[in-house]
Structure formats: structure tokens, C-alpha cells
Motif scaffolding. Structure first.
Motif, PDB file in Angstrom:
ATOM      1  N   ARG A 129       0.800  -1.221   0.000  1.00  0.00           N
ATOM      2  CA  ARG A 129       0.000   0.000   0.000  1.00  0.00           C
ATOM      3  C   ARG A 129       0.833   1.271   0.000  1.00  0.00           C
ATOM      4  O   ARG A 129       0.392   2.326  -0.452  1.00  0.00           O
ATOM      5  N   ALA A 130       2.053   1.217   0.537  1.00  0.00           N
ATOM      6  CA  ALA A 130       2.892   2.423   0.624  1.00  0.00           C
ATOM      7  C   ALA A 130       4.310   2.017   0.983  1.00  0.00           C
ATOM      8  O   ALA A 130       4.568   0.887   1.421  1.00  0.00           O
ATOM      9  N   MET A 131       5.227   2.955   0.790  1.00  0.00           N
ATOM     10  CA  MET A 131       6.622   2.781   1.211  1.00  0.00           C
ATOM     11  C   MET A 131       7.115   4.106   1.756  1.00  0.00           C
ATOM     12  O   MET A 131       6.957   5.148   1.111  1.00  0.00           O
ATOM     13  N   TYR A 132       7.732   4.055   2.943  1.00  0.00           N
ATOM     14  CA  TYR A 132       8.177   5.271   3.627  1.00  0.00           C
ATOM     15  C   TYR A 132       9.675   5.195   3.936  1.00  0.00           C
ATOM     16  O   TYR A 132      10.125   4.226   4.552  1.00  0.00           O
ATOM     17  N   PRO A 133      10.460   6.211   3.543  1.00  0.00           N
ATOM     18  CA  PRO A 133      11.836   6.308   4.063  1.00  0.00           C
ATOM     19  C   PRO A 133      11.786   6.705   5.536  1.00  0.00           C
ATOM     20  O   PRO A 133      11.012   7.586   5.911  1.00  0.00           O
ATOM     21  N   LEU A 134      12.591   6.059   6.363  1.00  0.00           N
ATOM     22  CA  LEU A 134      12.597   6.327   7.803  1.00  0.00           C
ATOM     23  C   LEU A 134      13.879   7.043   8.202  1.00  0.00           C
ATOM     24  O   LEU A 134      14.941   6.795   7.628  1.00  0.00           O
ATOM     25  N   ASN A 135      13.762   7.900   9.207  1.00  0.00           N
ATOM     26  CA  ASN A 135      14.926   8.629   9.702  1.00  0.00           C
ATOM     27  C   ASN A 135      15.025   8.499  11.221  1.00  0.00           C
ATOM     28  O   ASN A 135      14.841   9.474  11.958  1.00  0.00           O
ATOM     29  N   PRO A 136      15.319   7.296  11.727  1.00  0.00           N
ATOM     30  CA  PRO A 136      15.465   7.126  13.179  1.00  0.00           C
ATOM     31  C   PRO A 136      16.768   7.741  13.656  1.00  0.00           C
ATOM     32  O   PRO A 136      17.739   7.832  12.901  1.00  0.00           O
ATOM     33  N   ASN A 137      16.811   8.186  14.921  1.00  0.00           N
ATOM     34  CA  ASN A 137      18.073   8.700  15.456  1.00  0.00           C
ATOM     35  C   ASN A 137      18.847   7.629  16.220  1.00  0.00           C
ATOM     36  O   ASN A 137      19.951   7.892  16.685  1.00  0.00           O
ATOM     37  N   ARG A 138      18.241   6.442  16.340  1.00  0.00           N
ATOM     38  CA  ARG A 138      18.937   5.331  16.978  1.00  0.00           C
ATOM     39  C   ARG A 138      18.248   4.035  16.596  1.00  0.00           C
ATOM     40  O   ARG A 138      17.026   3.987  16.457  1.00  0.00           O
ATOM     41  N   VAL A 139      19.035   2.976  16.388  1.00  0.00           N
ATOM     42  CA  VAL A 139      18.465   1.665  16.087  1.00  0.00           C
ATOM     43  C   VAL A 139      19.150   0.605  16.944  1.00  0.00           C
ATOM     44  O   VAL A 139      20.327   0.730  17.284  1.00  0.00           O
ATOM     45  N   GLU A 140      18.399  -0.424  17.308  1.00  0.00           N
ATOM     46  CA  GLU A 140      18.941  -1.573  18.023  1.00  0.00           C
ATOM     47  C   GLU A 140      18.512  -2.840  17.297  1.00  0.00           C
ATOM     48  O   GLU A 140      17.405  -2.912  16.756  1.00  0.00           O
ATOM     49  N   PHE A 141      19.382  -3.847  17.299  1.00  0.00           N
ATOM     50  CA  PHE A 141      19.062  -5.128  16.703  1.00  0.00           C
ATOM     51  C   PHE A 141      18.887  -6.158  17.814  1.00  0.00           C
ATOM     52  O   PHE A 141      19.754  -6.300  18.681  1.00  0.00           O
ATOM     53  N   LEU A 142      17.769  -6.860  17.768  1.00  0.00           N
ATOM     54  CA  LEU A 142      17.394  -7.800  18.829  1.00  0.00           C
ATOM     55  C   LEU A 142      17.108  -9.174  18.242  1.00  0.00           C
ATOM     56  O   LEU A 142      16.778  -9.305  17.057  1.00  0.00           O
ATOM     57  N   ASN A 143      17.209 -10.202  19.085  1.00  0.00           N
ATOM     58  CA  ASN A 143      16.788 -11.560  18.733  1.00  0.00           C
ATOM     59  C   ASN A 143      15.639 -11.958  19.630  1.00  0.00           C
ATOM     60  O   ASN A 143      15.664 -11.714  20.840  1.00  0.00           O
ATOM     61  N   GLU A 144      14.630 -12.596  19.046  1.00  0.00           N
ATOM     62  CA  GLU A 144      13.548 -13.129  19.867  1.00  0.00           C
ATOM     63  C   GLU A 144      14.039 -14.377  20.586  1.00  0.00           C
ATOM     64  O   GLU A 144      14.684 -15.251  19.975  1.00  0.00           O
ATOM     65  N   GLU A 145      13.743 -14.459  21.850  1.00  0.00           N
ATOM     66  CA  GLU A 145      14.143 -15.626  22.642  1.00  0.00           C
ATOM     67  C   GLU A 145      13.491 -16.878  22.067  1.00  0.00           C
ATOM     68  O   GLU A 145      12.303 -16.924  21.797  1.00  0.00           O
ATOM     69  N   GLY A 146      14.291 -17.919  21.898  1.00  0.00           N
ATOM     70  CA  GLY A 146      13.766 -19.199  21.435  1.00  0.00           C
ATOM     71  C   GLY A 146      13.838 -19.369  19.942  1.00  0.00           C
ATOM     72  O   GLY A 146      14.355 -20.368  19.444  1.00  0.00           O
ATOM     73  N   THR A 147      13.339 -18.392  19.161  1.00  0.00           N
ATOM     74  CA  THR A 147      13.299 -18.532  17.705  1.00  0.00           C
ATOM     75  C   THR A 147      14.527 -17.930  17.026  1.00  0.00           C
ATOM     76  O   THR A 147      14.905 -18.344  15.933  1.00  0.00           O
ATOM     77  N   GLY A 148      15.121 -16.927  17.664  1.00  0.00           N
ATOM     78  CA  GLY A 148      16.279 -16.265  17.056  1.00  0.00           C
ATOM     79  C   GLY A 148      15.925 -15.306  15.946  1.00  0.00           C
ATOM     80  O   GLY A 148      16.808 -14.849  15.214  1.00  0.00           O
ATOM     81  N   VAL A 149      14.620 -14.990  15.766  1.00  0.00           N
ATOM     82  CA  VAL A 149      14.196 -14.051  14.723  1.00  0.00           C
ATOM     83  C   VAL A 149      14.855 -12.691  14.964  1.00  0.00           C
ATOM     84  O   VAL A 149      14.819 -12.165  16.084  1.00  0.00           O
ATOM     85  N   LEU A 150      15.465 -12.127  13.926  1.00  0.00           N
ATOM     86  CA  LEU A 150      16.149 -10.845  14.053  1.00  0.00           C
ATOM     87  C   LEU A 150      15.141  -9.712  13.957  1.00  0.00           C
ATOM     88  O   LEU A 150      14.350  -9.632  13.008  1.00  0.00           O
ATOM     89  N   LEU A 151      15.156  -8.833  14.958  1.00  0.00           N
ATOM     90  CA  LEU A 151      14.255  -7.687  15.010  1.00  0.00           C
ATOM     91  C   LEU A 151      15.069  -6.398  14.992  1.00  0.00           C
ATOM     92  O   LEU A 151      16.254  -6.395  15.323  1.00  0.00           O
ATOM     93  N   ILE A 152      14.429  -5.321  14.611  1.00  0.00           N
ATOM     94  CA  ILE A 152      15.065  -4.010  14.651  1.00  0.00           C
ATOM     95  C   ILE A 152      14.172  -3.068  15.445  1.00  0.00           C
ATOM     96  O   ILE A 152      12.956  -3.004  15.217  1.00  0.00           O
ATOM     97  N   LYS A 153      14.756  -2.371  16.406  1.00  0.00           N
ATOM     98  CA  LYS A 153      14.024  -1.409  17.233  1.00  0.00           C
ATOM     99  C   LYS A 153      14.436  -0.010  16.795  1.00  0.00           C
ATOM    100  O   LYS A 153      15.612   0.347  16.840  1.00  0.00           O
ATOM    101  N   LEU A 154      13.467   0.774  16.373  1.00  0.00           N
ATOM    102  CA  LEU A 154      13.720   2.102  15.820  1.00  0.00           C
ATOM    103  C   LEU A 154      13.285   3.165  16.811  1.00  0.00           C
ATOM    104  O   LEU A 154      12.140   3.157  17.295  1.00  0.00           O
ATOM    105  N   TYR A 155      14.198   4.081  17.135  1.00  0.00           N
ATOM    106  CA  TYR A 155      13.903   5.207  18.029  1.00  0.00           C
ATOM    107  C   TYR A 155      13.859   6.480  17.192  1.00  0.00           C
ATOM    108  O   TYR A 155      14.752   6.726  16.370  1.00  0.00           O
TER     109      TYR A 155
END
Length: 417
Positions: A129-155
Motif C-alpha cells: 500500500r505504501a513505502m516510507y523512508p525512515l529517519n530514526p536517530n537510533r536503532v537496536e538489533f534484537l533476537n527473539e528468545e527461542g526462535t532467534g528471529v532478528l528484530l530491529i528497534k527504531l527510536y
């Protein structure tokens, strides 16, 4: 508001998370800003030249079949890419913003917003439906416990933060080498240390020029008053001199015995032209942009060099980053991809356009309307036909043609015998 709602819709609601492990041992927490290099006009001119050229590209969803034949599917992706990927910006602005963010942070993030449906065969399908460029001032990379799925946390600067699957974010990187996930230096920051040294020197030089100009235009002489006067009297004499200078249209100032005017020869030492050009060229080389590109006074060869050195890696990177995140593995396997076409060749000289028309026209690669567009003319009715020179032959037919000719020659010799 649409962007915030889209981010909320993708927020991770799975199990507990922990920071992802990186090979270099660093915590994957990255600020999205370094020292500001954009105070330099030369830097802004360089990045603007690159962003402007990339903004001319036309992204398209294409599909290549097993025989190498390409088609352009009619669907939501091509509708988005044609005019406006989101409700805030056109396609040109969308691409320009991505490049500015990429050069500012060495990383650019794009959020595709989609709905999930089934295609009738039980396979999951995304409708974008849409695409947005993002401009976070901080990012963190996380793993979900158990599955190891890589997540990104945007501030974001507003104080909001969102955690979403990294697989749902288009991530374009620049100078990707020292860090395991981010572009830039080992800490995932813009690697501008060498450039900052040049910019600091350049700033000192510019400040020196400014002071030199001000000095040369300030104190021009000393009024020596030959009598003992108080401060008020000195001010009166100074005003009298200023008025004499203003009235002296012939360039001659009349003075009496009470005052002598002694001119000062102010000769500030300014840097030579070669030194100034050297500093500018250091910045230009950092970005791979020549002065001719910035001024717009470039030749075909200069633009080609600029394209191959600077623009082409960005075009390839955009195509690969968008394709791998937008399509599933199965969709990629059957030939789906996003290609960024640079069809606008109006920068070419007249001779180059004529040569291009000759080559592509003889091969039947362009329609009549495409040929007209190349030289700046509007389309004509029936201009979708393709014409080709008869001087070319299919490579598959060459051997058959030669064998036929050889057999006819041999038969003619036998008859003559």
C-alpha cells in the motif's frame, strides 16, 4: 499519521527479546548521526548532485520468464512506483530522500506497508500500500528468545520507538565493511573523520578570507591632529574629515594646518587560487563528483565516468535491497525483481543521441515513439511499431545459410564437370 499507524501495525508482539550477538563483540546499538558535515556548501553540492540524478530513476516491478523474456506486471507495486510511493512524497522525492539519508548516515531504511492475503492456492501474498523512508536517530538489533528471529528497534526524535522484524525493513548500506550489520565505521557511525579534517581546514581558510576582506575595508588611514584637543574636539575633527572625504568628488581632500591625514597601506595576505582549489578538490574526490557535474557543464564522457563510479553502485544496491525484501524466495525464483531504470537520456549530446538512435534503431530495440522521445519530440499515432535493418540476421540462421550456399556451389561445380 499514516506512517505512525503503519509502524504500529507492524510492532513485534512475539516472545521476549535480547540484543543480537555480533561477531565483533559490540552491542548492536547504533546512533544515526555523527558530526555535521553538511555545514559545508561543497558537501551539500556533491550530495545534491548525486541525489538529483538518482531521483530521475523510474523503479519498476518486472518479471523474467525462463526464456529470458521480461514483462511488467500490472499491480500495486508499479502503481506505487509510477507517481507516489506514499501520501507524503512523489517518486522523485522518495528517491531523493533515500539518497540524502544514505549519505548522511551511511544507512537508509525504507518501510514497506502491506496487507496479507491468500492467492487461492493457499499461498500467502502481500499487497503493498505504501513505502516510507525512515529517519530514526537510533536503532537496536534484537533476537527473539527461542526462535532467534532478528528484530530491529527504531527510536525517533519524537520519543516514540517501534520494534519490527528486520525482514520487513528495506536496508540500504554504504561503506559496509567494518560492522556486521550497519554501514559506516566499526560502530555503525558515519565514517567522516578524514573528511572532517579537510572541512575544518577549509573552514579556517574561509574565516581567514572573511577577516582579510573586513580588515582591508575597515581602517584606511590615521587623522593626526596637530593641536591639543579633548575627546569631543577629536570627534569633531574626525567628522570634519569624513565630510571632506564625502564632498571630495575629485579625489582631493582639503585640510587646514590643524590636521594631517596619513593613509595606511593595508595589504592582507590571502591564500592563492591553487590552494583553495586543492581543498575543494579533496572534498569533491571524497564523493566522486567532479566540478563539471556540479556546474552542469559536463561532457558525455564525464557523465559516464560519474555514472559508473558513483551512481551505478547505488542503482544496483537499491534494486537488490528492494527486491530481496519485497518478494518471497519463491517470487524471486520465478523472476520477480525491482529494477531502477534510468531511461531519461536527455543529458546526451546531439551526436551521442544520433549514434544511439542508429545502433538501437537498426537492431529494432526501440519503437518509433521511443526514438522521438529520445530527441525531445512528442509521440505520434501508430508510433508503437518497431523497425529493424535488413542488414542483420539471426545467429541461429547463419550456419544454415552458409551450408545452403556451400551446397549450391558444390552442385554447380558438379554440373559443370
Amino acid at each position: 499519521m499514516a506512517l505512525i499507524e503503519s509502524l504500529k501495525g507492524l510492532v513485534w508482539k512475539g516472545k521476549a527479546t535480547r540484543h543480537a550477538k555480533m561477531l565483533n563483540g559490540y552491542l548492536p546499538i547504533f546512533s544515526q548521526f555523527g558530526q555535521d558535515i553538511y555545514a559545508s556548501d561543497v558537501v551539500q553540492n556533491c550530495v545534491n548532485a548525486i541525489a538529483t540524478e538518482i531521483s530521475k530513476l523510474q523503479p519498476k516491478h518486472i518479471r523474467t520468464d525462463g526464456n529470458g523474456m521480461q514483462s511488467t506486471p500490472i499491480g500495486p507495486l508499479n502503481r506505487l512506483f509510477k507517481f507516489a510511493p506514499n501520501n507524503l512524497m512523489t517518486t522523485r522525492e522518495f528517491l531523493e530522500k533515500i539518497v540524502w539519508l544514505l549519505y548522511k548516515n551511511e544507512n537508509a531504511f525504507v518501510l514497506p506497508v502491506y496487507d496479507v492475503t491468500n492467492d487461492g492456492n493457499g499461498l500467502e501474498k502481500r499487497i503493498y500500500r505504501a513505502m516510507y523512508p525512515l529517519n530514526p536517530n537510533r536503532v537496536e538489533f534484537l533476537n527473539e528468545e527461542g526462535t532467534g528471529v532478528l528484530l530491529i528497534k527504531l527510536y525517533f526524535s519524537s520519543g516514540a520507538d517501534f520494534t519490527i522484524p528486520y525482514a520487513d525493513i528495506i536496508h540500504i548500506r554504504k561503506k559496509f565493511g567494518l560492522n556486521d550489520i550497519m554501514g559506516g565505521d566499526a560502530n555503525g557511525q558515519p565514517d567522516n573523520a578524514a573528511l572532517l579534517k579537510v572541512l575544518q581546514i577549509n573552514d579556517v581558510v574561509l574565516q581567514g578570507l572573511e577577516k582579510g576582506v573586513k580588515t582591508s575595508m575597515s581602517i584606511r588611514g590615521i587623522l593626526k591632529i596637530n593641536t591639543m584637543t579633548d575627546t569631543e574636539g577629536q570627534q569633531t575633527e574626525r567628522k570634519r574629515l569624513e565630510k571632506a572625504i564625502e564632498d571630495g568628488t575629485a579625489g582631493i581632500v582639503a585640510m587646514d594646518l590643524k590636521g594631517d591625514y596619513v593613509p595606511l597601506n593595508v595589504d592582507p595576505k590571502l591564500l592563492d587560487k591553487d590552494t583553495l582549489n586543492f581543498l575543494d578538490s579533496k572534498i569533491l574526490r571524497w564523493y566522486g563528483v567532479s566540478l563539471a557535474i556540479i556546474s552542469g557543464d559536463y561532457t558525455d564522457e564525464q557523465y559516464q565516468a560519474f555514472y559508473e563510479k558513483v551512481l551505478e553502485p547505488i542503482v544496483i544496491g537499491l534494486s537488490q535491497a528492494f527486491s530481496v525484501k519485497i518478494f518471497s524466495t519463491r517470487e524471486l525464483d520465478v523472476g520477480n525483481e525491482i529494477v531502477f531504470y534510468g531511461k531519461d537520456m536527455m543529458y546526451l549530446s546531439t551526436n551521442a543521441k544520433i549514434n544511439l538512435l542508429k545502433i538501437t534503431g537498426e537492431q529494432g530495440l526501440l519503437t518509433d515513439n521511443q526514438k522521438l522521445a529520445l530527441i525531445g519530440y512528442p509521440p505520434i499515432e501508430g508510433g508503437d511499431r518497431r523497425t529493424q535493418s535488413l542488414n542483420y540476421i539471426d545467429t541461429k540462421l547463419i550456419n544454415a545459410y552458409q551450408m545452403s550456399t556451400k551446397n549450391k556451389t558444390a552442385k554447380g561445380d558438379d554440373d559443370a564437370g
